[in-house]
Design an enzyme around this catalytic site. Sequence first.
Site, PDB file in Angstrom:
ATOM      1  N   LYS A  22       3.026   0.697  15.003  1.00  0.00           N
ATOM      2  CA  LYS A  22       3.005   0.816  13.431  1.00  0.00           C
ATOM      3  C   LYS A  22       1.703   0.804  12.791  1.00  0.00           C
ATOM      4  CE  LYS A  22       3.153  -4.136  12.661  1.00  0.00           C
ATOM      5  NZ  LYS A  22       1.454  -4.471  11.806  1.00  0.00           N
ATOM      6  N   THR A  23       0.491   0.239  13.400  1.00  0.00           N
ATOM      7  CA  THR A  23      -0.861   0.151  12.918  1.00  0.00           C
ATOM      8  C   THR A  23      -1.368   1.722  12.887  1.00  0.00           C
ATOM      9  OG1 THR A  23      -1.119  -2.073  13.649  1.00  0.00           O
ATOM     10  CG2 THR A  23      -3.183  -1.007  13.031  1.00  0.00           C
ATOM     11  N   ASP A  61       0.840  -3.666   4.799  1.00  0.00           N
ATOM     12  CA  ASP A  61       1.393  -3.739   6.331  1.00  0.00           C
ATOM     13  C   ASP A  61       2.131  -5.310   6.524  1.00  0.00           C
ATOM     14  OD1 ASP A  61       1.908  -3.545   9.068  1.00  0.00           O
ATOM     15  OD2 ASP A  61      -0.597  -4.265   9.546  1.00  0.00           O
ATOM     16  N   GLU A  62       2.839  -5.550   7.327  1.00  0.00           N
ATOM     17  CA  GLU A  62       3.663  -6.753   7.328  1.00  0.00           C
ATOM     18  C   GLU A  62       4.263  -7.140   6.065  1.00  0.00           C
ATOM     19  OE1 GLU A  62       4.153  -8.006  10.149  1.00  0.00           O
ATOM     20  OE2 GLU A  62       2.296  -7.349  11.511  1.00  0.00           O
ATOM     21  N   GLN A  75      11.253  -9.762  12.347  1.00  0.00           N
ATOM     22  CA  GLN A  75      10.117 -10.576  12.775  1.00  0.00           C
ATOM     23  C   GLN A  75       9.573 -11.472  11.711  1.00  0.00           C
ATOM     24  OE1 GLN A  75       7.244  -8.723  15.722  1.00  0.00           O
ATOM     25  NE2 GLN A  75       8.190  -6.776  15.141  1.00  0.00           N
ATOM     26  N   ARG A 127       7.364 -10.103  23.115  1.00  0.00           N
ATOM     27  CA  ARG A 127       6.128 -10.034  23.649  1.00  0.00           C
ATOM     28  C   ARG A 127       6.120  -9.612  25.239  1.00  0.00           C
ATOM     29  NH1 ARG A 127       4.528  -9.066  19.331  1.00  0.00           N
ATOM     30  NH2 ARG A 127       6.848  -9.036  18.933  1.00  0.00           N
TER      31      ARG A 127
END
Length: 665
Positions: A37-38, A219-220, A250, A610
């Site tokens: 995503k970044t 973002d987020e 998340q 993770r």
Amino acid sequence: MASEFDRLMRDLNQEQKKAVLAPEGPLLVLAGAGSGKTRVLTLRIAHLISTGVPAFNVLGVTFTNKAADEMKARVSRLLHQDVWISTFHSACLKILRTDGERAGLKRNFTIYDDRDQLVLIKECLIELKKSDRQINPKGVREEIKRAKDFLLTPVLYAQRVSDPFERVVAQVYERYERKLANFNGCDFGGLILKTVFLFDEHRNALATWQDRLKHILIDEYQDTNHAQYRFTRHLADRSQNIMVVGDPDQSIYAWRGADIRNILNFENDYPSCRVIKLERNYRSTANVLDAANALIECNLSRKPKSLWTEHEEGEKISLYEARDEKDEAEFIAREVRTLVREGRTLADCVVFYRMHAQSRVIEEVLRKYKMPYQIVGGIRFYDRMEIKDLIAYLRAVAYSDDQLSLKRIMNVPNRGIGKKTMEAFETFQRAHSWRWDEALKQVEHIPGIGTKARESLRAFREMMASLRSQASSMLVSELLEEILKRTGYLKVLEAERTIESKVRIDNIHEFFSAAQDFEENWQPTGREDGRVSLLEAFIESISLTTDLDRWDQGSASLTLMTLHCAKGLEFDVVYMVGMEEEVFPHVNSFRPDVRDLEEERRLCYVGMTRAKSRLTFTYAESRRLYGFRQHNLPSRFLNEIPTSLYETITRFSPESDEEETLIFD
């Protein structure tokens, strides 16, 4: 720039390209774990500017200065020009530096940090004739922060109070805001609140910023609170050019004010929005993703999506049933040792747990085997302030001449023995070459000490004498209970009403587990100077446990952390321990409202995703936690994953292994 941009675009998958090249208008990018995503967000900014949008008209927002700086650097490398990318607080600060006077601030207003806030709150409590012992300033500060997250002014907050603590907070909040106004100051929460109110009340100021910031990228987004949501809505209201990237699955920070509804309701807020799902995962094996997908599908409050990968199926998820928490820790130590022998490093591995207190037993086993480890987002169990305080009390009871311990606890918790009193006491003690406990017996004769402080010293002396007289007939756990009762240490933490204080209380309760473990396994031994007491033996065992001199801090180490610290990280090998009901999911999530339980499930999902190649769950038949032996069922989360994805590990017998083979040299 064009060639570099083109090269990066060629590396994107189809959905990522759609997100980068989407036409203007609202855009919701549901970005699954490990989906890149970044990179998408960065290239979207570069694309906008390269196609004619002035950099001046773009605002990128994320949650940490580090993330903002990294994104800014990436865009700068592509465009060779600066773009406004910052945190919410920094963005609002810039706006208020320009238009703050309309919100009651002069342009040169001061930012008040956490420490400054405490100073003002303490002043307010003094004015209200409330002592720190009655109302903890940190608890008040946290309550005011949460109020500002929900855009509650002192008046609005006062209308919602429901208990005596909140009534005091309402009084403090009103005085606190008055003081900030008089001092031309603003705290962090106030930066967003005042910006939202500025936009509410001054439409021309809002219009100016809407003309300036025609493209908003966040973002987020699942982690935004109500104030951040309102700020964003204001800026994007006219142009509708808003791109938000996030993952409802998340969202794990509701306790910090994050509101998952912000991302779930995005399509209602912007009916014309496009929705793009980034479901291809570049991190994990297929088995890990299949398990994570199965788990998270049990949640109702989410946007449907399913992670997939082109990676191989990979190993099945390992499941280990331990006898107890010690067996669990021993299993992890042996597993990690085996992986290192096979070629992996300690840095490839991580141990996730739900609560800080769970690290104690794992730490003790790792220390026993001299296995280097680091705790991320926390402090080693025996190095935590509250544990060091209690150890100092035990030392002072066992060894009356332990000056260092006495000095640490003399005013812990606060009993009115300040710095000047301590200096006068030490000067008197040194002048007579007395031990501290001897000097305490002469407290009536110490010059330069006020009446109240003298009485506090006398009460401290009497308390310590009483504890010493009782210690020989008590277990260590009983002595700890008496210390907490006499000092009021727990009551002070309970009155604080902060997240930090709740964690510290949990750690204290876990310290009882350490004492009880030692009591059960202790075998009295004689020495030349006589029989060593249970208390002395316990203190010695802690002293050995907390000796860090042998560790090479520069070497690779095993990582330990709570699941709340896990987001944004990845490891080849992940161990998730304590997979039991009332541990994970946490007992506090068992309420009629399913939102708490769904957040626990999202936390489990974050931990699982993770893992790059290997994921192991462990649970225990019984677990001593917070001083009590518990027999909980395996976590419901384990049952929500298809059994075909599991491989059960046969229980081993630690007693039959040679411990020296585990020692790290």
